[in-house]
Write an enzyme that holds these catalytic residues in place. Sequence first.
Site, PDB file in Angstrom:
ATOM      1  CE  LYS A  22       3.088  -8.590 -10.659  1.00  0.00           C
ATOM      2  NZ  LYS A  22       1.762  -7.952 -10.574  1.00  0.00           N
ATOM      3  CG  ASN A  23       2.734  -4.481 -12.214  1.00  0.00           C
ATOM      4  OD1 ASN A  23       2.208  -5.587 -12.075  1.00  0.00           O
ATOM      5  ND2 ASN A  23       3.040  -3.704 -11.190  1.00  0.00           N
ATOM      6  CB  CYS A 118      -6.926  -6.502  -3.335  1.00  0.00           C
ATOM      7  SG  CYS A 118      -5.163  -6.618  -3.278  1.00  0.00           S
ATOM      8  NE  ARG A 123      -4.655  -2.780  -5.534  1.00  0.00           N
ATOM      9  CZ  ARG A 123      -3.756  -3.598  -6.049  1.00  0.00           C
ATOM     10  NH1 ARG A 123      -3.620  -4.807  -5.609  1.00  0.00           N
ATOM     11  NH2 ARG A 123      -2.974  -3.192  -7.044  1.00  0.00           N
ATOM     12  CG  ASP A 309       4.232  -2.692  -6.494  1.00  0.00           C
ATOM     13  OD1 ASP A 309       3.345  -2.645  -5.635  1.00  0.00           O
ATOM     14  OD2 ASP A 309       3.991  -2.822  -7.713  1.00  0.00           O
ATOM     15  NE  ARG A 401      -0.825 -12.474  -8.016  1.00  0.00           N
ATOM     16  CZ  ARG A 401      -1.327 -11.334  -7.569  1.00  0.00           C
ATOM     17  NH1 ARG A 401      -1.628 -11.186  -6.303  1.00  0.00           N
ATOM     18  NH2 ARG A 401      -1.530 -10.310  -8.381  1.00  0.00           N
TER      19      ARG A 401
HETATM   20  C1  UD1 Z   1      -0.656  -0.967 -10.174  1.00  0.00           C
HETATM   21  C2  UD1 Z   1       0.287  -2.152 -10.058  1.00  0.00           C
HETATM   22  C3  UD1 Z   1       0.595  -2.449  -8.589  1.00  0.00           C
HETATM   23  C4  UD1 Z   1       1.091  -1.193  -7.883  1.00  0.00           C
HETATM   24  C5  UD1 Z   1       0.143  -0.028  -8.108  1.00  0.00           C
HETATM   25  C6  UD1 Z   1       0.684   1.295  -7.562  1.00  0.00           C
HETATM   26  C7  UD1 Z   1      -0.347  -3.474 -11.995  1.00  0.00           C
HETATM   27  C8  UD1 Z   1      -0.932  -4.728 -12.519  1.00  0.00           C
HETATM   28  N1  UD1 Z   1      -0.340  -3.307 -10.674  1.00  0.00           N
HETATM   29  O1  UD1 Z   1      -1.868  -1.366  -9.539  1.00  0.00           O
HETATM   30  O2  UD1 Z   1       1.586  -3.469  -8.541  1.00  0.00           O
HETATM   31  O3  UD1 Z   1       1.189  -1.433  -6.502  1.00  0.00           O
HETATM   32  O4  UD1 Z   1      -0.078   0.164  -9.523  1.00  0.00           O
HETATM   33  O5  UD1 Z   1       1.915   1.586  -8.119  1.00  0.00           O
HETATM   34  O6  UD1 Z   1       0.161  -2.663 -12.749  1.00  0.00           O
HETATM   35  N2  UD1 Z   1      -7.740   3.529  -6.813  1.00  0.00           N
HETATM   36  C9  UD1 Z   1      -9.040   3.939  -6.630  1.00  0.00           C
HETATM   37  N3  UD1 Z   1      -9.908   3.836  -7.675  1.00  0.00           N
HETATM   38  C10 UD1 Z   1      -9.527   3.335  -8.883  1.00  0.00           C
HETATM   39  C11 UD1 Z   1      -8.206   2.924  -9.067  1.00  0.00           C
HETATM   40  C12 UD1 Z   1      -7.329   3.029  -8.014  1.00  0.00           C
HETATM   41  O7  UD1 Z   1      -9.412   4.404  -5.550  1.00  0.00           O
HETATM   42  O8  UD1 Z   1     -10.371   3.242  -9.795  1.00  0.00           O
HETATM   43  C13 UD1 Z   1      -6.778   3.653  -5.705  1.00  0.00           C
HETATM   44  C14 UD1 Z   1      -6.199   2.335  -5.260  1.00  0.00           C
HETATM   45  O9  UD1 Z   1      -7.025   1.728  -4.304  1.00  0.00           O
HETATM   46  C15 UD1 Z   1      -4.861   2.770  -4.688  1.00  0.00           C
HETATM   47  C16 UD1 Z   1      -4.455   3.927  -5.591  1.00  0.00           C
HETATM   48  O10 UD1 Z   1      -5.657   4.364  -6.201  1.00  0.00           O
HETATM   49  O11 UD1 Z   1      -5.022   3.234  -3.370  1.00  0.00           O
HETATM   50  C17 UD1 Z   1      -3.443   3.594  -6.671  1.00  0.00           C
HETATM   51  O12 UD1 Z   1      -3.869   2.454  -7.353  1.00  0.00           O
HETATM   52  P1  UD1 Z   1      -3.479   2.169  -8.880  1.00  0.00           P
HETATM   53  O13 UD1 Z   1      -2.361   3.063  -9.282  1.00  0.00           O
HETATM   54  O14 UD1 Z   1      -4.708   2.179  -9.684  1.00  0.00           O
HETATM   55  O15 UD1 Z   1      -2.935   0.683  -8.771  1.00  0.00           O
HETATM   56  P2  UD1 Z   1      -3.203  -0.525  -9.749  1.00  0.00           P
HETATM   57  O16 UD1 Z   1      -3.255  -0.045 -11.157  1.00  0.00           O
HETATM   58  O17 UD1 Z   1      -4.295  -1.373  -9.236  1.00  0.00           O
END
Ligand code: UD1
Length: 422
Positions: A22-23, A118, A123, A309, A401
């Site tokens: 999915k991701n 979320c 996030r 995850d 989802r």
């Molecule tokens: C992706 C995955 C999700 C998984 C996560 C961590 C997808 C669609 N989703 O989510 O299933 O749980 O990686 O492996 O691929 N953060 C910030 N600022 C930002 C971006 C992130 O503070 O601009 C924080 C987030 O709140 C979180 C951490 O960084 O605490 C990691 O998030 P991130 O790796 O970005 O997760 P996603 O890409 O949203």
Amino acid sequence: MDSILVRGNGALSGAIPIAGAKNACLTLMPATLLSDEPLTLTNAPRLSDIRTMTQLLQSLGAEVASLQDGLVLALSSHSITNFKADYDIVRKMRASILVLGPMLARYGHAVVSLPGGCAIGARPVDLHLKALEAMGADLDLRDGYVHAKAPGGRLKGAVVEFPFVSVGATENALMAATLARGTTELRNAAREPEIVDLARCLKKMGAKIEGEGTSTITIEGTDRLGGATHQVVTDRIELGTYMLVPAICGGEVECIGGTLDLVASFAEKLDAAGVSVTQTNRGLKVARKNGRVRAVDVMTEPFPGFPTDLQAQMMALLCTAEGTSVLEEKIFENRFMHAPELIRMGAKIDVHGGTATVTGVERLKGAPVMATDLRASVSLILAGLAAEGETVVSRVYHLDRGYERVEEKLRACGAHIERISA
Ligand code: UD1
């Protein structure tokens, strides 16, 4: 709203096919926006998140055809007409922000709604925005939208140093950099298999990328990208989830399409708990060696560490282990919402901030429980499969989802599981 009824049915054995990730698919689909030639994705998972991304891309004017019962997605962005990703779609799925980098890189402007909060934490998307700013983007945040422009119509290469690892920010910056003028270096980049998969697809489209899978990715921007056909990598989270079926219920399950490199840190923990994992020529064979599993401590980390995850699902297993396990959640600040539901099933769990202490019980007991997010929902199903009596998991739209045909896959191993349509 549908719910799922599960009845503990003893050891489960069989073969489960693992879908495309999915991701990975959610970041490969917006890559279509980088080119006016067709992008074909095979091994796509059939999930509601994929349908949401389809809707979003279509709302921008992209063509997205779902072929072969959804396993193949044929995408084309030769006629993008709308440069605004609307709140109504973006709010449903955080990954919608992944259209920002590619749209801005190819067209020089884009307006994308900020994804809302979320359930599993705040996030924010600040790292996505900072990376694009470093590449020269002018960003204006107003009315809940990011209004982005690339001066002169084109982003420029830059050194982007992420303060901590973000999967999504790495993906957005990587896509944007492929069409920027000059060279971009992403430091402290995410190393997840989904990033490697994205880079492989972008390279087929003509992008010049080095270092994917390491923490420094170098991208030399090009003027245009072409089309490609790409097979989506196996879903390591679905894989890990089904590896837990024989671990928690006993029995032996072969996860077809699974490879050890995708789940190495997770498999190590299973081994320490007393669950054997063997690579076969068609997947991963998992079996509980003998008796109850043993307690193990787990800390979530970016890849190659233990995936956040799989934390909820691992907690379900540890609820039935011999001894006390400590689970530390280091990626998201509010990702133990499954704990109170597991407690309803007789689990002994103490949560303090980002740490959960789990003392295993011999057997969980079935109960009505509520899914609070995607991975939490499947952890409750796993717990239900191992519990005495009946468990009804409500709010299973979360499950849909991220898991396709879950009832069918589990039933093939002898599980008693049925969907109750409301
Ligand atoms: C992706 C995955 C999700 C998984 C996560 C961590 C997808 C669609 N989703 O989510 O299933 O749980 O990686 O492996 O691929 N953060 C910030 N600022 C930002 C971006 C992130 O503070 O601009 C924080 C987030 O709140 C979180 C951490 O960084 O605490 C990691 O998030 P991130 O790796 O970005 O997760 P996603 O890409 O949203």
